[in-house]
Design a protein around this motif. Structure first.
Motif, short mmCIF file in Angstrom:
data_model
loop_
_atom_site.label_atom_id
_atom_site.label_comp_id
_atom_site.label_asym_id
_atom_site.label_seq_id
_atom_site.Cartn_x
_atom_site.Cartn_y
_atom_site.Cartn_z
N GLY A 198 -17.00 13.75 -9.73
CA GLY A 198 -17.64 13.96 -8.43
C GLY A 198 -16.80 13.41 -7.31
N GLN A 199 -17.13 13.82 -6.10
CA GLN A 199 -16.40 13.39 -4.91
C GLN A 199 -17.38 12.91 -3.85
N GLN A 200 -18.35 12.07 -4.28
CA GLN A 200 -19.35 11.58 -3.33
C GLN A 200 -18.71 10.72 -2.27
N GLU A 201 -19.11 10.90 -1.04
CA GLU A 201 -18.55 10.15 0.06
C GLU A 201 -18.96 8.69 -0.03
N SER A 202 -18.01 7.80 0.29
CA SER A 202 -18.28 6.38 0.27
C SER A 202 -19.38 6.05 1.27
N GLY A 203 -20.33 5.23 0.83
CA GLY A 203 -21.40 4.82 1.72
C GLY A 203 -22.58 5.76 1.73
N ARG A 217 0.85 -1.19 0.00
CA ARG A 217 0.00 0.00 0.00
C ARG A 217 0.89 1.24 0.00
N CYS A 218 0.76 2.09 -1.02
CA CYS A 218 1.54 3.32 -1.13
C CYS A 218 0.60 4.51 -1.04
N THR A 219 0.90 5.47 -0.18
CA THR A 219 0.04 6.64 -0.01
C THR A 219 0.71 7.88 -0.58
N LEU A 220 -0.13 8.80 -1.08
CA LEU A 220 0.34 10.09 -1.58
C LEU A 220 -0.60 11.18 -1.07
N GLU A 221 -0.08 12.36 -0.86
CA GLU A 221 -0.86 13.48 -0.36
C GLU A 221 -0.67 14.68 -1.28
N PRO A 222 -1.68 15.59 -1.34
CA PRO A 222 -2.95 15.61 -0.61
C PRO A 222 -4.02 14.84 -1.36
N GLY A 223 -5.29 15.01 -0.97
CA GLY A 223 -6.39 14.43 -1.72
C GLY A 223 -6.66 15.24 -2.97
N PRO A 224 -7.23 14.64 -4.01
CA PRO A 224 -7.47 15.35 -5.26
C PRO A 224 -8.65 16.31 -5.18
N PRO A 225 -8.60 17.42 -5.91
CA PRO A 225 -9.74 18.33 -5.98
C PRO A 225 -10.87 17.72 -6.80
N GLU A 226 -12.08 18.25 -6.65
CA GLU A 226 -13.23 17.70 -7.34
C GLU A 226 -13.10 17.76 -8.86
N GLN A 227 -12.37 18.77 -9.38
CA GLN A 227 -12.28 18.95 -10.83
C GLN A 227 -11.34 17.95 -11.49
N ALA A 228 -10.48 17.29 -10.73
CA ALA A 228 -9.47 16.40 -11.31
C ALA A 228 -10.12 15.18 -11.95
N ARG A 229 -9.69 14.87 -13.18
CA ARG A 229 -10.22 13.72 -13.90
C ARG A 229 -9.14 12.75 -14.37
N ALA A 230 -7.88 13.17 -14.36
CA ALA A 230 -6.80 12.31 -14.82
C ALA A 230 -5.61 12.44 -13.87
N LEU A 231 -5.20 11.32 -13.30
CA LEU A 231 -4.10 11.28 -12.35
C LEU A 231 -2.91 10.57 -13.01
N THR A 232 -1.73 11.11 -12.80
CA THR A 232 -0.50 10.47 -13.27
C THR A 232 0.41 10.24 -12.08
N LEU A 233 0.72 8.98 -11.80
CA LEU A 233 1.64 8.64 -10.72
C LEU A 233 2.99 8.24 -11.34
N VAL A 234 4.04 8.63 -10.67
CA VAL A 234 5.40 8.30 -11.13
C VAL A 234 6.15 7.66 -9.97
N VAL A 235 6.76 6.51 -10.22
CA VAL A 235 7.63 5.90 -9.22
C VAL A 235 9.05 5.96 -9.77
N GLU A 236 9.92 6.64 -9.03
CA GLU A 236 11.32 6.78 -9.41
C GLU A 236 12.12 5.70 -8.72
N HIS A 237 13.02 5.05 -9.47
CA HIS A 237 13.83 3.96 -8.93
C HIS A 237 15.22 4.04 -9.56
N PRO A 238 16.21 3.30 -9.04
CA PRO A 238 17.57 3.40 -9.56
C PRO A 238 17.68 3.15 -11.07
N GLY A 239 16.79 2.36 -11.65
CA GLY A 239 16.85 2.07 -13.08
C GLY A 239 16.13 3.08 -13.95
#
Length: 259
Positions: free
Chosen positions: A249-254, A215-237
């Motif tokens: 939308g950002q409807q709460e779970s449940g 499990r990898c966490t990142l901060e902060p939480g996304p704004p409501e307008q965000a529709r495309a996320l790009t994650l990058v993991v940097e490593h020695p290679g």
């Protein structure tokens, strides 16, 4: 008056440049103020000193400069927001650095500082950070991620109000590759299509050599307008990019919307 350039003694320099979307009618002031509030309130439940050290004013300043350059925020507004942030940090005990202020375009001559005011909402974010709320779970079954010699199965992305959590699973991974995967040279970061920058906030895992769930966490939480996320993991290679669509939308779970 140009944005002020601060010369400080600090080990918390920004490690990579921040990208900011060009002005297409976005509310630059609202965006910057929310970014500050989210960043100040990140890490609820962590020790106060750790939260304080993880807050990077250089990154906030970089975003402000980018918004001004893009025409999404007036320069005087950016300067006032940064001045308000400084006062709020000082009164909260998060900033005690003595500095010299100079103009960004001058040869080093001192200039008058803009007077800031404490922002109550930012003070509350520091002293009583918001409780995370689960917004969405994005399934990622069928996708994989390769880091060096290690290939992991992507499971899901948890979208919380104050952070993101990427869940991965490793199958039949040996001890040597496991040490490589969790070595000090591996770092997560990311951004979205409205300019939010995400920093790795830690993580963990459990299991055995047959199946290990991470499990990898990142901060902060996304704004409501965000529709495309790009994650990058940097490593020695090198680095690996993971594009992930975000739900509308950002409807709460449940939450039951059936009335």
């Amino acid at each position: 008056m140009p944005l002020l350039q601060r010369h400080e003694t600090s080990q918390n320099e920004a490690r990579f440049p921040l990208s900011v979307v060009q002005d297409d009618g976005m509310d630059g002031r609202g965006y910057l103020e929310k970014l500050i509030a989210d960043s100040l309130g990140a890490g609820k439940g962590q020790p106060a000193l750790g939260r304080q050290n993880s807050f990077n004013r250089f990154e906030i300043r970089g975003v402000a400069i980018g918004l001004v350059a893009a025409g999404a925020l007036r320069q005087e507004e950016a300067e006032q927001i940064l001045a308000d942030l400084e006062v709020t940090l000082q009164r909260s005990g998060w900033l005690t650095v003595v500095r010299q202020e100079t103009s960004a375009t001058s040869s080093g001559e001192a200039v008058a500082r803009r007077v800031g005011i404490e922002r109550p909402e930012w003070r509350r974010a520091i002293e009583d950070p918001p409780t995370p709320v689960l917004r969405h779970i994005v399934p990622l079954v069928g996708r994989s991620l390769t880091i060096g010699e290690v290939t992991a199965n992507l499971v899901s992305l948890e979208v919380w109000s104050t952070f993101l959590a990427l869940n991965l699973a490793h199958v039949d991974i040996d001890a040597r590759r496991m040490r490589e995967r969790f070595g000090p040279g591996v770092r997560w970061r990311g951004w979205d299509d409205v300019g939010t920058q995400y920093r790795g906030g830690g993580g963990g895992g459990s299991g055995s050599h047959v199946l290990f769930v991470e499990r990898c966490t990142l901060e902060p939480g996304p704004p409501e307008q965000a529709r495309a996320l790009t994650l990058v993991v940097e490593h020695p290679g090198g680095q690996t990019t993971v594009p992930i669509p975000l739900p509308a939308g950002q409807q709460e779970s449940g939450t039951d919307s059936s009335g």
